[in-house]
Design a protein around this motif. Structure first.
Motif, PDB file in Angstrom:
ATOM      1  N   PHE A 155      51.868  43.153  51.708  1.00  0.00           N
ATOM      2  CA  PHE A 155      52.482  43.886  50.598  1.00  0.00           C
ATOM      3  C   PHE A 155      51.563  43.993  49.379  1.00  0.00           C
ATOM      4  N   ILE A 156      50.358  43.395  49.444  1.00  0.00           N
ATOM      5  CA  ILE A 156      49.482  43.376  48.278  1.00  0.00           C
ATOM      6  C   ILE A 156      48.119  43.949  48.639  1.00  0.00           C
ATOM      7  N   SER A 157      47.347  44.287  47.605  1.00  0.00           N
ATOM      8  CA  SER A 157      45.984  44.785  47.788  1.00  0.00           C
ATOM      9  C   SER A 157      45.022  43.826  47.107  1.00  0.00           C
ATOM     10  N   MET A 158      43.964  43.458  47.810  1.00  0.00           N
ATOM     11  CA  MET A 158      42.909  42.644  47.222  1.00  0.00           C
ATOM     12  C   MET A 158      41.863  43.602  46.647  1.00  0.00           C
ATOM     13  N   GLU A 159      41.553  43.462  45.368  1.00  0.00           N
ATOM     14  CA  GLU A 159      40.776  44.469  44.642  1.00  0.00           C
ATOM     15  C   GLU A 159      39.381  43.972  44.251  1.00  0.00           C
ATOM     16  N   ASP A 160      38.386  44.834  44.497  1.00  0.00           N
ATOM     17  CA  ASP A 160      37.026  44.575  44.026  1.00  0.00           C
ATOM     18  C   ASP A 160      36.926  44.840  42.529  1.00  0.00           C
ATOM     19  N   SER A 161      35.923  44.280  41.907  1.00  0.00           N
ATOM     20  CA  SER A 161      35.677  44.515  40.481  1.00  0.00           C
ATOM     21  C   SER A 161      34.984  45.849  40.276  1.00  0.00           C
ATOM     22  N   HIS A 162      35.075  46.364  39.048  1.00  0.00           N
ATOM     23  CA  HIS A 162      34.415  47.626  38.676  1.00  0.00           C
ATOM     24  C   HIS A 162      33.782  47.436  37.295  1.00  0.00           C
ATOM     25  N   LEU A 163      32.781  46.551  37.232  1.00  0.00           N
ATOM     26  CA  LEU A 163      32.193  46.176  35.951  1.00  0.00           C
ATOM     27  C   LEU A 163      31.532  47.354  35.243  1.00  0.00           C
ATOM     28  N   ASN A 179      34.526  31.734  32.749  1.00  0.00           N
ATOM     29  CA  ASN A 179      35.821  32.317  32.367  1.00  0.00           C
ATOM     30  C   ASN A 179      35.640  33.755  31.864  1.00  0.00           C
ATOM     31  N   ASP A 180      34.581  33.966  31.060  1.00  0.00           N
ATOM     32  CA  ASP A 180      34.297  35.319  30.571  1.00  0.00           C
ATOM     33  C   ASP A 180      34.081  36.288  31.724  1.00  0.00           C
ATOM     34  N   ARG A 181      33.280  35.813  32.683  1.00  0.00           N
ATOM     35  CA  ARG A 181      32.970  36.706  33.804  1.00  0.00           C
ATOM     36  C   ARG A 181      34.235  37.051  34.597  1.00  0.00           C
ATOM     37  N   ASN A 182      35.086  36.053  34.807  1.00  0.00           N
ATOM     38  CA  ASN A 182      36.339  36.316  35.533  1.00  0.00           C
ATOM     39  C   ASN A 182      37.240  37.264  34.739  1.00  0.00           C
ATOM     40  N   ASP A 183      37.319  37.033  33.425  1.00  0.00           N
ATOM     41  CA  ASP A 183      38.122  37.932  32.579  1.00  0.00           C
ATOM     42  C   ASP A 183      37.636  39.371  32.712  1.00  0.00           C
ATOM     43  N   ASN A 184      36.306  39.518  32.680  1.00  0.00           N
ATOM     44  CA  ASN A 184      35.725  40.860  32.753  1.00  0.00           C
ATOM     45  C   ASN A 184      36.056  41.546  34.077  1.00  0.00           C
ATOM     46  N   LYS A 185      35.960  40.763  35.162  1.00  0.00           N
ATOM     47  CA  LYS A 185      36.265  41.331  36.473  1.00  0.00           C
ATOM     48  C   LYS A 185      37.728  41.776  36.553  1.00  0.00           C
ATOM     49  N   ILE A 186      38.617  40.953  36.016  1.00  0.00           N
ATOM     50  CA  ILE A 186      40.054  41.290  36.055  1.00  0.00           C
ATOM     51  C   ILE A 186      40.326  42.518  35.195  1.00  0.00           C
ATOM     52  N   LEU A 187      39.708  42.557  34.005  1.00  0.00           N
ATOM     53  CA  LEU A 187      39.875  43.726  33.128  1.00  0.00           C
ATOM     54  C   LEU A 187      39.348  44.998  33.793  1.00  0.00           C
ATOM     55  N   SER A 188      38.255  44.870  34.540  1.00  0.00           N
ATOM     56  CA  SER A 188      37.675  46.060  35.171  1.00  0.00           C
ATOM     57  C   SER A 188      38.602  46.616  36.250  1.00  0.00           C
ATOM     58  N   VAL A 189      39.347  45.743  36.921  1.00  0.00           N
ATOM     59  CA  VAL A 189      40.329  46.212  37.910  1.00  0.00           C
ATOM     60  C   VAL A 189      41.450  46.983  37.203  1.00  0.00           C
TER      61      VAL A 189
END
Length: 661
Positions: A155-163, A179-189
Motif C-alpha cells: 500500500f506504500i511507495s518507497m521514494e528516491d531522493s531528488h536533491l 540529520n541535515d542530509r536526511n532532512d534534505n532528502k525528505i524535503l526533496s521527495v
C-alpha cells in the motif's frame, strides 16, 4: 396576449453548443459566459452537491481529465428510454510523506490510514529506522515501525531522493551533518510530489523551517496536527448518478435560466428550438425538461423555421423557396421551406445526425497524432504514440494532460483557420515521463480542407438526398441560409456557393441565427409592447408518417408525412376475433418517403400504445373500431379509440397521449 410582460428568451439548444438570445429595446441581445455567446452543452459533476457542478467550456476542459464525470451530447439521448452512469470526480488522493521521527513517536501510524490516501516513505527514512534499531532509546519503536512498513508494503511507495530540486544554499553545504542530509532528502521527495494534496509529516521544527525557505505547495504537519486533522477513510468515492438525456437537458436548462435571470431578471418563458424531425416523444421530453428547470411557459419551434424567421423578418411580401443549411457542432440538418408573405411553410427535411463540427476537430487531432507517431514534428524524429496510453510510455496523468492540450489546440486551430490562410499550433507536451517539449504543428487552410474533404462529401450526400426528395434542383432554391457554428468554415461556405451557384445568405452570424429567430418569436408571443409589427404565421408539417400496427405487424398510415399541422385523422378497423376481451393499439412513426411495410423495419419506430381491457362479448364484424390521431402544432400527439356498434352507439372509448413516456 399575456398581461405579464416579463422578458422571454429564445434558446437554441444545440448538441455541442447552446445560445440564449432575447429582444430588448428592439435589438437582439445574448447571454454571454466568459465573453462567449456559444455555451457548450456540457455538465461536469465535480461532487454530489449541485453547487459543485460545472458547465460549459470549464466542464469540457475538466471532463478531458475525468471523462466519467462529464455529461455532454445529452440532446442526442432525448427520447431514449435509457440512462447513463456518471461518476462524481474522485478527488486526487492525499499524499503523505512520513519522516523518521513520526515513526519513532507512533510506530503503528500506518494503521491510521485508509486506502483513499497515498503513503510515500523516503528510502532514507527506512535506512534511518534500520540504524535506530541499534540505538537502545529507539530500538523498540524502530523495530515495530519497520515491521509495520513491511506489512503495509503493497500500500506504500518507497521514494528516491531528488536533491536537484533543492535551492543552492545551506541545503547543499559541505558542513552538513547526517540529520541535515536526511532532512534534505525528505524535503526533496516532498518537492518532487509538490501539490496542494501533499502533506509532509514531521516533528522536526527545522524541517518545517527549511521548507519555508523553498517555494512549495505541500503542507507540513507534526504528529499532533495529524491526529487532529487526519482524514477518515472514505468509502463513497464511487458515488454515481444515473441520468437520462431528459435529465441532462433539465439540469442544463436550469443553469441557462439562472444565468440569464442574473442578467435581466427572473425569466420564466422561452421558445426552445428542436430539430425539424424530432418525434412527439422527443419534443415532449424537451418541454418537460424546460418545466423542470423552472420555466413556466414553453413553446417549441423547429430550428430551421427559427433560422428562416430570423432571415425573413425584414422581407416584405416575399415569395421565396429557401434552404436552411444547418451545420452544428454535433449534427447536420437540411430543411427546405417556402416563405409566402408572412407565412413560413416547411416542405422537406433531411441531414445526418452523426455529422458535426466535432468531427472536423477530431480530424485535426488524428492528423496531429499521426505526425507525432511518425516522428515528423518532434526533434530528432522522436516518436510519441498519443493513440494508445500504454504504448505512449507516459503516466496516466501525463497522457491525459497531453490529450487535453491537443484537443484545445486543435479546436482553436479549426476556428482560427476560418480567418487565416495558415496557422501554427505550438503546444507543450510530455514527450517521455517527467520531460516536456514544445511541439510545433503548422497547417494551411488547404491542408485542413484536404483533411476534412470526406466530411464535406458526407454533407453533400445528405444534401443530394434532401433535394431529390423535394423534387427540386439547385436553381429552384432562391436563398440558402447558413446556420450553426460549423457553417462558418470557409470550405463549407465555398461548397454551398458552388452547389447552388449563388452566395449563401450570411448577413447574420450563422452560429447565433437560430437563437435570434427563437428570441424574435418569444418577443412576439409574450411581449405586449413588442416593437415587431410583422405578424408571422408558421405552417408546420409532419415530418414522418404516423400509424398503427395491424395484424401480422403490418404498418398502416393514419397521418401521412408532410401533412399540415394541426391535424386530426381517423381510420376505422374491426376486432381481430369474436369475443376478444382485450384490445391493444400499438402506434408507430415511419420515416418520410419510406415504403417499409412491417413494424420491425429500421425506418419504423414504436412510440406507444393504447389498451382496453374487459371488453364485453362482441362479434368481430359487429363492431367498428375508430382510431383517431390528433397531432397539434407543437407536435403533441393524442390517440383516441372509440368502439361503436353498427347503429353508431358507443360501446367503449378511451384516449392516451402517446408522447408521455
Amino acid at each position: 396576449m399575456d398581461s405579464d410582460n416579463t422578458l422571454a428568451v429564445g434558446i437554441d439548444f444545440g448538441m455541442s453548443n447552446s445560445v440564449v438570445a432575447y429582444f430588448q429595446n428592439g435589438k437582439y441581445k445574448f447571454l454571454e459566459i466568459d465573453n462567449e455567446r456559444l455555451i457548450p452543452s456540457a455538465i461536469y459533476f465535480k461532487g454530489a452537491a449541485q453547487d459543485k457542478w460545472i458547465y460549459g467550456n470549464k466542464a469540457l476542459r475538466r471532463g478531458v481529465i475525468y471523462p466519467d464525470a462529464l455529461f455532454k451530447h445529452f440532446k442526442r439521448r432525448i427520447g431514449e428510454n435509457s440512462t447513463q452512469t456518471f461518476q462524481f470526480e474522485i478527488p486526487p488522493k492525499t499524499k503523505y510523506i512520513i519522516d523518521t521521527n513520526i515513526f519513532i513517536a507512533e510506530p503503528r501510524i500506518l494503521e491510521n490510514f485508509g486506502n483513499d490516501v497515498e503513503i510515500l516513505i523516503p528510502k532514507t527514512v527506512y535506512e534511518e529506522l534500520a540504524r535506530r534499531k541499534s540505538v537502545p532509546a529507539t530500538a523498540a519503536e524502530a523495530e515495530i515501525a519497520l515491521r509495520s512498513i513491511d506489512e503495509h508494503r503493497k500500500f506504500i511507495s518507497m521514494e528516491d531522493s531528488h536533491l536537484e530540486l533543492l535551492t543552492d544554499d545551506l541545503f547543499k553545504s559541505a558542513n552538513q551533518n547526517n540529520n541535515d542530509r536526511n532532512d534534505n532528502k525528505i524535503l526533496s521527495v516532498a518537492l518532487f510530489h509538490d501539490g496542494g494534496n501533499t502533506i509532509l509529516l514531521s516533528n522536526d521544527n527545522l524541517v518545517e523551517e527549511k521548507a519555508s525557505w523553498q517555494e512549495h505547495k505541500f503542507q507540513v504537519q507534526n504528529y499532533q496536527e495529524f491526529i487532529f486533522y487526519r482524514p477518515l477513510p472514505q468509502n463513497n468515492l464511487t458515488q454515481s448518478l444515473q441520468l437520462s438525456g431528459k435529465d441532462g437537458a433539465a439540469i442544463f436548462f436550469k443553469y441557462l435560466r439562472e444565468e440569464i435571470s442574473k442578467k435581466i431578471g427572473n425569466v420564466t418563458k422561452a421558445i426552445i428550438t428542436v430539430p425539424q424531425g424530432f418525434s412527439p416523444i422527443q419534443r415532449n421530453e424537451i418541454k418537460d425538461a424546460g418545466i423542470k428547470a423552472g420555466f413556466t411557459e414553453i413553446e417549441l419551434e423547429s430550428e430551421p423555421t427559427a433560422a428562416a424567421v430570423a432571415y425573413g423578418i425584414d422581407l416584405e411580401n416575399a415569395e421565396k423557396t429557401i434552404l436552411v443549411f444547418d451545420f452544428g457542432g454535433g449534427t447536420f440538418d437540411v430543411t427546405i421551406l417556402k416563405i409566402s408573405g408572412n407565412n413560413f411553410i416547411p416542405l422537406v427535411s433531411g441531414g445526418d445526425s452523426k455529422l458535426g463540427g466535432e468531427d472536423f476537430t477530431q480530424a485535426l487531432i488524428e492528423d496531429f497524432k499521426e505526425k507525432l507517431l511518425d516522428g515528423e514534428i518532434l526533434q530528432n524524429n522522436q516518436s510519441l504514440d498519443m493513440f494508445d496510453e500504454k504504448n505512449s510510455g507516459l503516466s496516466h496523468e501525463e497522457f491525459i494532460k497531453n490529450d487535453l492540450k491537443i484537443w484545445e489546440a486543435c479546436e482553436d486551430m479549426k476556428c482560427r483557420l476560418s480567418n487565416f490562410d495558415s496557422e501554427n499550433l505550438n503546444v507543450e507536451l510530455f514527450i517521455q515521463p517527467n520531460e516536456t517539449a514544445f511541439v510545433e504543428y503548422e497547417l494551411s487552410r488547404a491542408d485542413f480542407e484536404e483533411i476534412t474533404y470526406e466530411l464535406i462529401n458526407a454533407a453533400k450526400k445528405s444534401l443530394d438526398e434532401t433535394m431529390k426528395r423535394a423534387k427540386l434542383f439547385a436553381q429552384d432554391i432562391d436563398v440558402v441560409i447558413l446556420a450553426g457554428g460549423t457553417s462558418t468554415i470557409p470550405s463549407i461556405q465555398n461548397f454551398v456557393k458552388q452547389y447552388f451557384g449563388k452566395q449563401p445568405y450570411s448577413d447574420k452570424n450563422p452560429a447565433t441565427l437560430i437563437a435570434e429567430g427563437a428570441a424574435l418569436l418569444a418577443d412576439l408571443k409574450w411581449n405586449q409592447d413588442s416593437a415587431i409589427t410583422k405578424q408571422i404565421k408558421i405552417f408546420n408539417k409532419t415530418m414522418t408518417d404516423f400509424g398503427v400496427a395491424l395484424k401480422n405487424h403490418k404498418f398502416d398510415t393514419i397521418i401521412p408525412a408532410n401533412s399540415p399541422l394541426p391535424i386530426q385523422n381517423k381510420q376505422v378497423y374491426s376486432l381481430q376475433k369474436d369475443f376478444q376481451r382485450e384490445l391493444q393499439i400499438e402506434c408507430y412513426t415511419r420515416k418520410a418517403g419510406s415504403t417499409a411495410s412491417f413494424t420491425m423495419k429500421d425506418d419504423i419506430k414504436y412510440i406507444g400504445k393504447l389498451q382496453i381491457s374487459n371488453l364485453p362479448p362482441l362479434k368481430k364484424y359487429g363492431v367498428d373500431v375508430f382510431v383517431t390521431f390528433n397531432l397539434t402544432k407543437e407536435y403533441e400527439l393524442a390517440v383516441e379509440v372509440n368502439l361503436q356498434d353498427k347503429q353508431g352507439n358507443n360501446i367503449e372509448q378511451t384516449q392516451v397521449k402517446i408522447n408521455l413516456v
